[in-house]
Design a protein around this motif. Structure first.
Motif, PDB file in Angstrom:
ATOM      1  N   ASP A 179       0.842  -1.198   0.000  1.00  0.00           N
ATOM      2  CA  ASP A 179       0.000   0.000   0.000  1.00  0.00           C
ATOM      3  C   ASP A 179       0.876   1.247   0.000  1.00  0.00           C
ATOM      4  N   ALA A 180       0.494   2.228  -0.790  1.00  0.00           N
ATOM      5  CA  ALA A 180       1.326   3.417  -0.977  1.00  0.00           C
ATOM      6  C   ALA A 180       1.343   4.333   0.236  1.00  0.00           C
ATOM      7  N   GLY A 181       0.256   4.301   1.012  1.00  0.00           N
ATOM      8  CA  GLY A 181       0.055   5.365   1.988  1.00  0.00           C
ATOM      9  C   GLY A 181       0.649   5.135   3.353  1.00  0.00           C
ATOM     10  N   GLY A 218       1.833   1.161   5.334  1.00  0.00           N
ATOM     11  CA  GLY A 218       2.084   1.523   3.946  1.00  0.00           C
ATOM     12  C   GLY A 218       3.512   2.016   3.726  1.00  0.00           C
ATOM     13  N   ASP A 219       3.813   2.311   2.475  1.00  0.00           N
ATOM     14  CA  ASP A 219       5.170   2.718   2.075  1.00  0.00           C
ATOM     15  C   ASP A 219       5.657   3.954   2.830  1.00  0.00           C
ATOM     16  N   GLN A 220       4.733   4.875   3.183  1.00  0.00           N
ATOM     17  CA  GLN A 220       5.174   6.127   3.835  1.00  0.00           C
ATOM     18  C   GLN A 220       5.749   5.869   5.230  1.00  0.00           C
ATOM     19  N   ASP A 284       3.396  13.399  -5.416  1.00  0.00           N
ATOM     20  CA  ASP A 284       4.304  12.941  -6.485  1.00  0.00           C
ATOM     21  C   ASP A 284       4.494  11.426  -6.407  1.00  0.00           C
ATOM     22  N   TYR A 285       4.581  10.921  -5.194  1.00  0.00           N
ATOM     23  CA  TYR A 285       4.722   9.474  -5.018  1.00  0.00           C
ATOM     24  C   TYR A 285       3.464   8.761  -5.523  1.00  0.00           C
ATOM     25  N   MET A 286       2.290   9.315  -5.212  1.00  0.00           N
ATOM     26  CA  MET A 286       1.039   8.684  -5.632  1.00  0.00           C
ATOM     27  C   MET A 286       0.894   8.665  -7.157  1.00  0.00           C
ATOM     28  N   LYS A 287       1.366   9.694  -7.806  1.00  0.00           N
ATOM     29  CA  LYS A 287       1.308   9.719  -9.279  1.00  0.00           C
ATOM     30  C   LYS A 287       2.172   8.596  -9.858  1.00  0.00           C
ATOM     31  N   LEU A 288       3.326   8.385  -9.257  1.00  0.00           N
ATOM     32  CA  LEU A 288       4.207   7.303  -9.693  1.00  0.00           C
ATOM     33  C   LEU A 288       3.570   5.942  -9.386  1.00  0.00           C
ATOM     34  N   TYR A 289       3.022   5.819  -8.182  1.00  0.00           N
ATOM     35  CA  TYR A 289       2.436   4.553  -7.713  1.00  0.00           C
ATOM     36  C   TYR A 289       1.277   4.115  -8.601  1.00  0.00           C
TER      37      TYR A 289
END
Length: 319
Positions: A179-181, A218-220, A284-289
């Motif tokens: 998960d990205a968040g 998540g990743d953060q 920016d990370y979410m756009k990449l993810y």
């Protein structure tokens, strides 16, 4: 294989607090997941959320899902399907602004119920972030401030149902991903299983438990802790029998929050491991993810390092 970590939050209030905090720390370091019981959200509320979510799926979503399966000819696939998931979903955004009133087909009672549920989950998420701070040696409120940005965190719930699948060996309920968040709080079906996490090269079942809330990182959190705590690959296996309900609530940084390893933690690291994670703006990370969700997280971190020079400190939280 060690047992999946289950944390009784009532034990944080007495003589077992130290042991319970250590269990949370071990779960964050070695599993990326743990399951909460006695978390303070009333069982009657959870029962009502489950009933109304399942009723809504039957009434409004099931037929649409069948039509999607027919349109994409997924019923009789003979080879593995890798570009779609066997799930029926919609997303409720709570913060910074709510979209609950805009989602079609929801009964007013269900809208109000989900607002109440979200408020309790948000409070629990912030309580958990402070427990993580305590274990990490960070000041209370550090993670909440790190996520805050200029408008507060992003918080929303993915409401999913995973219907019976005739070919679960060929199509996943949800493909493997991290998960990205920030921190994710899952209220899942207690009868139909399917969620698995990857640990030491093996896929491990996350056990369905009545009235529990499953937590994963998540990743953060991995970035802010400089890798001390890890986000972990997980997936949903489709089942031949039963529809699995899943309500995953994501407590994520605000879009303009600047994410980077906590300086206090870097001071404790040996020189060669000082800062192995990048600094970036969460959006920016979410756009990449968005384009790389079902791939390994490490190349995402490397890609963010490449643009790190352009990142300022971002807005200062006023909470």
């Amino acid at each position: 294989m060690a047992n999946f970590p289950v944390v009784n939050m009532e034990n944080l209030n007495g003589s077992e607090r130290g042991v319970t905090m250590e269990k949370i720390n071990d779960a964050c370091e070695n599993w990326g997941f743990f399951e909460l019981v006695n978390h303070g959200i009333p069982h009657e509320l959870l029962d009502k959320v489950e009933k109304m979510t399942k009723d809504h799926y039957k009434k409004c979503m099931e037929q649409r899902f069948k039509e999607m399966v027919a349109a994409k000819a997924l019923e009789g696939v003979k080879a593995e399907v890798t570009d779609i998931d066997w799930e029926s979903t919609f997303f409720l955004r709570h913060r910074p602004t709510s979209n609950i009133s805009e989602i079609p087909d929801l009964e007013d009672e269900y809208r109000e119920l989900m607002k109440d549920f979200a408020g309790k989950l948000e409070k629990l998420a912030e309580e958990l972030l402070d427990l993580l701070c305590e274990n990490l040696g960070l000041e209370k409120g550090y993670l909440k401030k790190a996520f805050y940005g200029s408008k507060g965190p992003n918080f929303g719930t993915k409401v999913s149902n995973y219907p019976p699948c005739p070919t679960p060996d060929l199509i996943k309920g949800l493909r493997a991903h991290t998960d990205a968040g920030g921190i994710i709080l899952l209220f899942q079906d207690d009868k139909v299983s399917g969620l698995q996490l990857l640990k030491d090269g093996e896929w491990i079942d996350v056990p369905p438990m009545r009235h529990s809330i499953v937590i994963n990182l998540g990743d953060q959190i991995e970035v802010i802790t400089n890798g001390k705590y890890k986000s972990v690959m997980h997936r949903v296996i489709a089942q031949t029998d039963g529809t699995r309900m899943s309500l995953a609530s994501f407590y994520n940084p605000g879009n303009d929050a600047v994410i980077y390893p906590a300086p206090t933690l870097l001071e404790k690291e040996p020189t060669e491991k000082e800062q192995s994670y990048p600094k970036f703006v969460f959006d920016d990370y979410m756009k990449l993810y968005a384009g790389l969700k079902f791939q390994a997280k490490e190349p995402r971190f490397e890609a963010m390092k490449a643009v790190e020079a352009n990142v300022g400190m971002g807005p200062v939280a006023t909470v």
